[in-house]
Design an enzyme around this catalytic site. Sequence first.
Site, short mmCIF file in Angstrom:
data_model
loop_
_atom_site.label_atom_id
_atom_site.label_comp_id
_atom_site.label_asym_id
_atom_site.label_seq_id
_atom_site.Cartn_x
_atom_site.Cartn_y
_atom_site.Cartn_z
N LYS A 32 7.35 3.46 8.57
CA LYS A 32 5.93 3.82 8.62
C LYS A 32 5.18 3.08 7.51
O LYS A 32 5.81 2.54 6.58
CB LYS A 32 5.77 5.33 8.45
N ARG A 131 4.72 21.63 8.18
CA ARG A 131 4.08 20.47 8.81
C ARG A 131 4.92 20.09 10.02
O ARG A 131 6.07 19.74 9.87
CB ARG A 131 4.07 19.32 7.80
N TYR A 257 -14.76 -6.00 -17.48
CA TYR A 257 -15.72 -4.90 -17.26
C TYR A 257 -15.60 -3.81 -18.31
O TYR A 257 -14.51 -3.54 -18.82
CB TYR A 257 -15.42 -4.23 -15.91
C1 LIG Z 1 8.55 9.36 5.39
C2 LIG Z 1 9.56 10.17 6.06
C3 LIG Z 1 10.93 9.92 5.84
C4 LIG Z 1 11.44 8.87 4.86
O1 LIG Z 1 11.36 9.39 3.56
P1 LIG Z 1 11.92 8.57 2.29
O2 LIG Z 1 11.93 9.57 1.22
O3 LIG Z 1 10.95 7.47 2.04
O4 LIG Z 1 13.26 8.07 2.65
C5 LIG Z 1 11.83 10.68 6.56
N1 LIG Z 1 11.41 11.64 7.42
C6 LIG Z 1 10.12 11.92 7.64
C7 LIG Z 1 9.75 12.98 8.59
C8 LIG Z 1 9.15 11.20 6.96
O5 LIG Z 1 7.86 11.47 7.17
#
Ligand SMILES: *Cc1c(COP(=O)(O)O)cnc(C)c1O
Length: 390
Positions: A32, A131, A257
Amino acid sequence: MTTLNIDKQVLLHNINVIKNLSDKSEIIAVVKGNAYGLGLCPFAKLLEQTGISHFAVTDLADAITLRECCIQGEILMLTPIYEHTLLCQAVKHNITLSITSKACGTAAENVALELSKTARAHLCIDTGFGRYGFLDSNIDEIVETVEDMNHIQITGIFSHFYGSNCKNPIHVEKQYHRFLNVCDTLSQKHISIGMRHIASTSSFLRFPETKLDAIRIGSAFLGRLPFPDKWGFAPIGELEASIDDIYTLPAGHNVGYGNTYTTSKPTTIAVVSAGYYHGLGLERQTQAKPAKLTPINILRSMKHYFFRKEITAALGAHHFHIIGRVGMNSLILDITGFSLSVGDHVTFPINPLYVNSSIPRSYLEYCSVPSPCEVTDEEMPAKPHLLKVI
Ligand SMILES: *Cc1c(COP(=O)(O)O)cnc(C)c1O
């Protein structure tokens, strides 16, 4: 041009560390957020070359992009889809759905029926995160949902930990047992649940007993862990930018700045085309509401402030301090005493996650032995034995 360099050897090393620790559990690569900044397609392709055949995303557009760049493996949506046209797209692209509620299951079933297809899906269980997913206590609803789906094949079941970074393991233990309980109860009712997965990076490393049939790994690929590394990961990510201009400023001159820096002596400065637009100086701000002003929180903020790592620019073995504030597209280095030239490239260590996705990603291979590797990228002569891969 400013680029994010990703050292392919280091990335392959991290993939190997994960593979060795995963044992018999499948690895579901969570890609993702532009694959945590590594670049969705180039990274997924690299993973597929190493034999990884499960991927997960949170955005349908990413899932379709993966199919369009010819990823063959399973692509799991970690989030539910209710909307008819989006469900059609997902099923047509052979994306594995997440069923998070009865209504979600009905919507998926209707679309699969309409397309005369059998779609694959994983059941998503809320064991405490709050969630997505069926509450683990709602077995009847899960059973009913599964029984009402004739065109959806359940190939997995998953949940997600909320407390795998907490000192106290009680949170992980509680959720883990709730999850196993749901899995066992469904199996006893002769519902096939496919692969069970609950662990992601932190839980997989800190509580390896939670690995089950598969682990969902994202941040570990970057080699950047939120706790001490006992496993030998190596950090990924280096922003490379060129020096646009060089000046010598007199003593007492402002730099940048906000009147935050004044030269105390004649100072040679280099202006570099990298800034917070590229991700420099950004940090993760995850508290939506300000934390309560308890003594422990005040101490935490002070510790965070005083023990922040300074970002420095590197060229070869030399490190240069950033002076003044980092701007949107530029920053200023103190290079007094060094003979650098306009056009030289400097690098900054950076978490790829913070690098704007419009910045090009370069997968690089550095070779320690010069002979078989040739310098193929003439734009980057500063790095010896550099082979640009993508
Ligand atoms: C982002 C996510 C992961 C991966 O998590 P990491 O800690 O980056 O390995 C796994 N499962 C879900 C549902 C996620 O949203």
